[in-house]
Scaffold this motif. Sequence first.
Motif: not given
Length: 396
Positions: A34-38, A344-346
């Motif tokens: 998945g993607k990163k969320v920083v 991020l969320a499904p």
Amino acid sequence: MKQLLTMLVALLTAVALQAQTADRLVTQNDEEEGKKVVAYVTSWTTIMPDPMVMTHINYAFGGVGDDHRSVYADNLGRLQQIVKLKEKNPRLKVLLSVGGWGRGGFSPMAADADCRRAFAQACRTFCEQQGLDGIDIDWEFPGDNSSGETSPRGEKQNYTLLMRDLREALGEDLLLTMASSSDPSRYDFRSCMQYLDFVNVMTYDMAGPPNHHSALYRGGTVGNGYLVADESISRHLQAGIPAKQLVMGLAFYGNSGRGEQISLQEIKWKLGSGDYVDHWDDVAKVPYLTTKDGSFAYGYDNQQSLTIKCQYILDRGLAGGMYWEYGNDDRLGTERKTVYNCLLAPDDAKLSIEEAALKQKPTAGRHLFDLSGRLVANPLPRRVYISAGGKAVKGI
């Protein structure tokens, strides 16, 4: 013979480093589908972040010690509270972000090999003592210190050497990231990337009035500043950063261009006062406020612009999004929930924003538009669209 042995040792060291770098990238690819969320979380705010809406927290800030050999963190008690959030989300990574605007110590430390290595080892020790997952370097900026310190010649190379020494001290079990200026020419990324896990690009504060500080595209009314996000990201890719290691910055604040940052909640209060007018630039893809006489007041980001920027991240195959800073969201958590929902969320686990706006699904007879405002007859899976009511939704 001695010269031959020296060359052999150097060659073996280089090969070993390349192998470590390859192992790190393979691990990233295996573990991070998945993607990163920083999220940058500051030492001076009191709000406790929701640890489920990001993958990484960069705690702002730490600094280089006065001896140029040590590291410290502001408000250590708050840092320890942030680290405890990993009990709620074991997958969360917490890093100490060293630096910030106006904070010095980098130039003299990076210019001295002994100080550099001592600082790097101090970072390793600090991470172990505090249960951190790594170090984020926010030196603003090599070659042009916001602290006022004189930058010596060759500081770009000193930055690369600092990354090398930090990687050697941190090993492969701790993360090493950096906050990059919107202008990548300050760094030698082709040399640096073998040491870094990923790069957070500060695609904000790129312009002042009458232009928007974080416009996505050039043109329109407010997208004509020094840089726009699309140009900055393209330049970073051209500078040698793989897309899978490039994290795009998102602004959770309004910028007046006069050294003033205000939160999204304050933006809403200003709109509610009747003294300001809200505008949308459909070329730059950002909102902004003017006074009633038409003077530019604030460039900011909202649910619509962040949704568009997140789709940009997906379309360009970037590693994810970073935002400054968590505490500047509104009371509903509009911005952090938007980024979480988009990256991020499904599809069946969206967080609600104002009456579950982001949990809506496209249905027959409902008008949907793409992010350029064009009507979409057949929405595609996992693409972000805007409903007729202005809500962000995904195709089924």
